[in-house]
Design a protein around this motif. Structure first.
Motif, PDB file in Angstrom:
ATOM      1  N   ARG A  35      -5.122   8.392   2.748  1.00 23.27           N
ATOM      2  CA  ARG A  35      -5.669   8.808   1.464  1.00 23.27           C
ATOM      3  C   ARG A  35      -7.159   8.456   1.414  1.00 23.27           C
ATOM      4  O   ARG A  35      -7.799   8.283   2.439  1.00 23.27           O
ATOM      5  CB  ARG A  35      -4.919   8.105   0.332  1.00 23.27           C
ATOM      6  N   GLY A  36      -7.709   8.290   0.253  1.00 23.97           N
ATOM      7  CA  GLY A  36      -9.095   7.858   0.134  1.00 23.97           C
ATOM      8  C   GLY A  36     -10.056   9.005  -0.078  1.00 23.97           C
ATOM      9  O   GLY A  36     -11.223   8.930   0.268  1.00 23.97           O
ATOM     10  N   LYS A  81      -3.027  17.497  -4.844  1.00 23.58           N
ATOM     11  CA  LYS A  81      -2.726  16.075  -4.619  1.00 23.58           C
ATOM     12  C   LYS A  81      -1.283  15.915  -4.126  1.00 23.58           C
ATOM     13  O   LYS A  81      -1.001  15.090  -3.250  1.00 23.58           O
ATOM     14  CB  LYS A  81      -2.952  15.282  -5.904  1.00 23.58           C
ATOM     15  N   ASN A  83     -12.075  11.517  -2.608  1.00 29.08           N
ATOM     16  CA  ASN A  83     -12.559  11.365  -3.973  1.00 29.08           C
ATOM     17  C   ASN A  83     -12.820  12.672  -4.707  1.00 29.08           C
ATOM     18  O   ASN A  83     -12.426  12.842  -5.844  1.00 29.08           O
ATOM     19  CB  ASN A  83     -13.844  10.524  -3.976  1.00 29.08           C
ATOM     20  N   GLU A 113       0.313   3.749  -5.601  1.00 25.08           N
ATOM     21  CA  GLU A 113      -0.627   4.826  -5.306  1.00 25.08           C
ATOM     22  C   GLU A 113      -2.022   4.385  -5.719  1.00 25.08           C
ATOM     23  O   GLU A 113      -2.309   4.239  -6.901  1.00 25.08           O
ATOM     24  CB  GLU A 113      -0.215   6.084  -6.066  1.00 25.08           C
ATOM     25  N   ARG A 114      -2.889   4.166  -4.736  1.00 25.64           N
ATOM     26  CA  ARG A 114      -4.239   3.696  -5.046  1.00 25.64           C
ATOM     27  C   ARG A 114      -5.226   4.855  -5.108  1.00 25.64           C
ATOM     28  O   ARG A 114      -6.111   4.882  -5.936  1.00 25.64           O
ATOM     29  CB  ARG A 114      -4.702   2.706  -3.968  1.00 25.64           C
ATOM     30  N   ASP A 115      -5.066   5.815  -4.173  1.00 25.82           N
ATOM     31  CA  ASP A 115      -6.107   6.831  -4.021  1.00 25.82           C
ATOM     32  C   ASP A 115      -5.826   8.122  -4.776  1.00 25.82           C
ATOM     33  O   ASP A 115      -6.701   8.683  -5.397  1.00 25.82           O
ATOM     34  CB  ASP A 115      -6.274   7.168  -2.528  1.00 25.82           C
ATOM     35  N   SER A 173       0.830  -1.210   0.000  1.00 23.24           N
ATOM     36  CA  SER A 173       0.000   0.000   0.000  1.00 23.24           C
ATOM     37  C   SER A 173       0.866   1.263   0.000  1.00 23.24           C
ATOM     38  O   SER A 173       0.396   2.347  -0.326  1.00 23.24           O
ATOM     39  CB  SER A 173      -0.942   0.006   1.197  1.00 23.24           C
ATOM     40  N   TYR A 203     -10.468  17.138  -1.349  1.00 21.16           N
ATOM     41  CA  TYR A 203      -9.022  17.378  -1.336  1.00 21.16           C
ATOM     42  C   TYR A 203      -8.712  18.683  -0.621  1.00 21.16           C
ATOM     43  O   TYR A 203      -7.876  18.761   0.256  1.00 21.16           O
ATOM     44  CB  TYR A 203      -8.445  17.520  -2.763  1.00 21.16           C
TER      45      TYR A 203
END
Lengths: 339, 357
Positions: B138-139, B128, B141, A90-92, A86, B146
């Motif tokens: 993170r997470g 970002k 949308n 970079e997932r998000d 994780s 942001y």
């Protein structure tokens, strides 16, 4: 397969093995798992260790997030290596194609050491987006051309470290060199990093002096040690103030009135950041708030006979005394060539 | 384009292009070559070593990479396809250092100008990057999420939400020249117009009127510069924009083909190369004024046993040297055989003192 390809394959195998493993692995376990010639049992432990350490360093330089954990199986703790999937991927926070194009356009305008390497990780925009940025077919998107380059910006590891500490709200300790060459230990909560007039600065809360301070980053000495977090700002203002050299320092500022002739009036106004009071003959009267008198002297003398201090009398006298030093017999200032 | 890469550079590119190729059916080999700056001959050689076919022949269980990443390269149509597990198909995460560097690039670009449309995209990318630098969970949308999440805690009012008020950890200001002069210069370059400027030479402490065919405006070493052809010097010259007192764009259209020119005036890294440094002087500085030479082009630098610093410095004009010596006063010694230089300080100090008498 030549030896460079062997190394390439070894680096890729190390990365995937550490990523795939559910538990951290020791160097010995990695040696057993990777049937690489450089890691083979024919090689001495010392030779293996040397190669392994070099490989690890190379992977870290590529930005592969290898973590080291210590586990004690016996009396001596042993290093275990691990790559958190994780953290690796970079997932998000993925950039959209449009955002990547905007970053690429910026990178083609601005030269900054080490920036282009990051584009290997972010990927590249799709063909349509790339076309809209004006990147020529068959050229590297982040490659700068002489014609396109507009800004040359210095950047180094110290700036990067301080930016990271400010963003993560980590207080730091370091030694700071003042203009007179003396150094002192500082404990600071860093708030923001800023580039102004050719230099990098950091603003933050100086815990010892219990005041907000601006620091020139080129005067911050390594090591920079993290000494815990901070949660909220203590100071009154945010961001780097556009301070001039004569405004730095402590104590009450003195208001100094300076006359500048018509030839350098515009230049002086720009350098001092004040519009001043324009006179009938196009000369200019500037009023500056001064804490650092040597810096003021440097500014006034930079204009040679185009400028003079009007008030207060005692600061004017100081400058006159400084200049008179040069016109009396003074063999020590000019060392006529010696053997 | 680089001629060849070492193993570490190639590994970085390979891990970088795997997610990009994996999310498409296949890509042209030459696209990888150009987009990732990977020399063609090395890419072909590496694909041959890493492609699935070779891995199958080797049948080597210890070869983790080729066991989990399947690379197919078809020489007939020069296309490459890749399949790999999820944990390798997402782009690699930027670390704090990489995010900081990209943020500085983006902020510098914002400070220059930028089309309004691309600024908005750049601001989103910078937001970002700020989150990556914060290294928090993170997470998020939506764009508003942001900004809400990354909002700087030092902001004075929580109700402010405009993008331009967003406070980033890294800020860049490239001011230092009059905006109108910079705009006029850019306009003249775009329209290929000759200009006339009233220019202050700081080194010589002298004003002159110059006719110039401007070619480029750029920022380097803390100042804005304009490179172009000076008709007075009949040569290429660099001018500091903050020393242009006035500027007039003429109606004369100039040739746009400058391919015959030496191009050294166009590279910010060569600013000092192009100035006319004719003299070399030796100075000895007390410790308290070492800072004064930190950003000057030194030929030599020696720390002496008595704690002073001895430097050899290139000097273009005497008024520039006089100014430096007067500013540093008793903390600097000039070592010279030249009687003209030896009296430089006293004559300059005399002329300034006249203002006070």
């Amino acid at each position: 397969m030549n030896k460079h390809q062997q190394k390439l394959k070894r680096l890729l195998n190390l990365t995937t093995t550490l990523l795939e493993s559910r538990t951290p692995l020791t160097a010995k376990q990695l040696r057993e798992r990777l049937a690489d010639e450089a890691y083979s049992s024919d090689k001495s432990d010392t030779a293996f260790r040397r190669t392994f350490e070099r490989d690890k360093k190379d992977l870290i330089s590529m930005g592969v997030p290898i973590e080291v954990r210590k586990h004690a199986y016996s009396e001596l703790p042993v290093d275990h290596y691990y790559i958190d999937q994780s953290v690796y991927a970079e997932r998000d926070l993925r950039f959209t194609s449009g955002e990547l194009s905007a970053l690429l356009l910026a990178a083609r305008q601005v030269r900054l050491p080490g920036a282009t390497k990051a584009f290997l990780k972010t990927g590249i925009p799709d063909h349509q987006e790339l076309k809209s940025t004006g990147v020529a077919e068959g050229s590297t998107p982040y490659e700068q051309t002489e014609a396109g380059l507009v800004v040359d910006l210095p950047f180094n590891d110290t700036v990067s470290t301080l930016a990271s500490c400010a963003a993560r709200r980590k207080a730091i300790r370091y030694r700071y060199r003042k203009a007179d060459g003396s150094t002192s230990s500082r404990e600071v909560e860093p708030w923001q990093i800023s580039f102004k007039e050719g230099r990098w600065y950091m603003v933050g809360w100086d815990r010892h002096r219990r005041h907000e301070r601006n620091f020139r980053i080129d005067r911050i000495r390594h090591p920079i040690v993290e000494i815990g977090g901070f949660t909220s700002p203590v100071g009154q203002t945010a961001g780097i103030q556009a301070m001039k050299p004569w405004e730095f320092g402590s104590g009450e500022p003195v208001e100094v009135k300076i006359w500048v002739d018509a030839e350098l009036a515009g230049w002086a106004s720009q350098k001092s950041g004040t519009s001043g009071c324009l006179q009938a003959d196009d000369s200019l009267i500037l009023k500056l708030r001064v804490r650092n008198r040597p810096a003021l002297r440097t500014f006034v003398l930079s204009m040679l006979e185009h400028a003079k201090i009007l008030e207060p009398q005692w600061i004017k006298d100081e400058l006159v005394a400084w200049l008179e030093f040069f016109v009396v017999d003074r063999p020590s200032q000019v060392d006529v060539t010696e053997e | 384009m680089k001629a060849s890469l070492n193993a570490t550079q190639r590994a970085a590119r390979l891990l970088g292009f795997i997610p990009w190729v994996a999310e498409q059916e296949s890509v042209l080999l030459d696209d990888i070559v150009s987009r990732f700056d990977y020399p063609r001959h090395q890419l072909i050689a590496d694909l041959m070593v890493l492609s699935s076919e070779d891995a199958f022949v080797d049948d080597d269980l210890s070869d983790t990479f080729t066991n989990v990443v399947s690379i197919d390269w078809l020489p007939e149509n020069d296309r490459v396809s890749i399949s790999c597990p999820k944990w390798l198909s997402d782009p690699m995460r930027l670390n704090g250092d990489e995010a900081a560097r990209l943020m500085a690039v983006g902020q510098a670009s914002l400070s220059v100008d930028g089309e309004p449309g691309s600024q908005s995209l750049l601001l989103r990318a910078l937001t970002k990057l700020q989150l990556m630098l914060n290294d928090k969970k993170r997470g998020l949308n939506t764009r508003s999420e942001y900004f809400e999440y990354a909002r700087n805690p030092y902001k004075r009012s929580a109700s402010e939400s405009a993008e331009e008020d967003f406070d980033f950890t890294i800020k860049i200001s490239l001011k230092g020249a009059a905006k109108t002069i910079l705009e006029d210069l850019r306009q003249a370059i775009t329209e290929c117009k000759r200009i006339e400027i009233e220019y202050y030479s700081y080194a010589r402490d002298h004003f002159s009127v110059r006719t110039i065919d401007p070619l480029k405006v750029f920022y380097g070493r803390g100042a804005w510069y304009c490179g172009g052809w000076c008709h007075i010097a009949n040569n290429e010259r660099l001018f500091r924009v903050d020393r242009i007192r006035s500027l007039k764009v003429t109606d004369v259209t100039v040739a746009t083909d400058h391919s015959e020119w030496p191009t050294q005036v166009l590279d910010p890294a060569r600013i000092f190369d192009t100035e006319r440094h004719q003299k070399s002087v030796t100075l000895r500085l007390d410790r308290e004024v070492w800072w004064a030479v930190e950003q000057l082009p030194l030929q030599k630098r020696r720390e002496l046993d008595d704690g002073r610093l001895e430097v050899d410095l290139v000097v273009s004009e005497l008024p520039w040297l006089a100014r430096l010596l007067l500013q540093l006063g008793p903390h600097v010694g000039l070592i010279t055989e030249d009687p003209c230089m030896a009296s430089l300080c006293s004559t300059t100090a005399e002329s300034i003192l006249k203002l006070y008498r």
